[in-house]
Design an enzyme around this catalytic site. Structure first.
Site, PDB file in Angstrom:
ATOM      1  CB  CYS A 102      -0.989   0.001   1.164  1.00 41.62           C
ATOM      2  SG  CYS A 102      -0.254  -0.092   2.798  1.00 41.62           S
ATOM      3  CG  ASP A 149      -7.931   1.947   0.660  1.00 38.08           C
ATOM      4  OD1 ASP A 149      -7.080   1.099   0.299  1.00 38.08           O
ATOM      5  OD2 ASP A 149      -8.417   1.977   1.800  1.00 38.08           O
ATOM      6  CG  HIS A 199      -4.469   0.499   4.753  1.00 40.05           C
ATOM      7  ND1 HIS A 199      -4.060  -0.302   3.711  1.00 40.05           N
ATOM      8  CD2 HIS A 199      -5.552   1.180   4.299  1.00 40.05           C
ATOM      9  CE1 HIS A 199      -4.867  -0.121   2.680  1.00 40.05           C
ATOM     10  NE2 HIS A 199      -5.779   0.779   3.010  1.00 40.05           N
TER      11      HIS A 199
END
Length: 131
Positions: free
Chosen positions: A15, A85, A70
């Protein structure tokens, strides 16, 4: 959409790198937008943050994935803020309020070890850190 889908580089389970690459692409393809774009880091001292509506858990949407951290991107506009995202099952991008309500389930009372901390930095700053 800040950039074309075909210009986006995505690698599952990375991520932070995905958001770095997205910020770099935005800076190249849509430079006027980069100054209103932010990288959002989510973690806590125990590295146990629950996040709902993740691809990793798409078969069990009522259950969160517990990440050590994250990262996602927020783009602020005059019409509202939008979240990019890569790991969510929600639309890409999605309105900030919808992302917050679904992803962080604020109505769920979490034990202290799962409390989330957010660090928000300009996307350019994250891009500069990785260069």
């Amino acid at each position: 959409m800040l950039v074309k889908t075909e210009d986006i580089i995505y690698t599952p389970f990375y991520c932070e790198e995905n958001i770095y690459n997205l910020a770099r692409t935005i800076a190249e393809k849509n430079p006027a937008a980069i100054n209103s774009t932010y990288a959002v880091f989510l973690s806590n001292p125990q590295q146990t943050v629950p996040v709902w509506f993740m691809r990793l858990n798409k078969d069990r949407p009522g259950y969160p994935v517990i990440w050590d951290y994250h990262v996602f991107l927020v783009h602020k506009t005059t019409l509202g803020s939008y979240v990019y995202d890569f790991d969510t099952t929600l639309p890409f991008p999605v309105a900030f309020a919808a992302h917050y309500e679904a992803t962080f389930a604020p109505e769920v009372e979490l034990p202290k070890r799962f409390h989330r901390l957010f660090r928000i930095i300009p996307a350019l700053a994250q891009r500069d850190i990785f260069q």
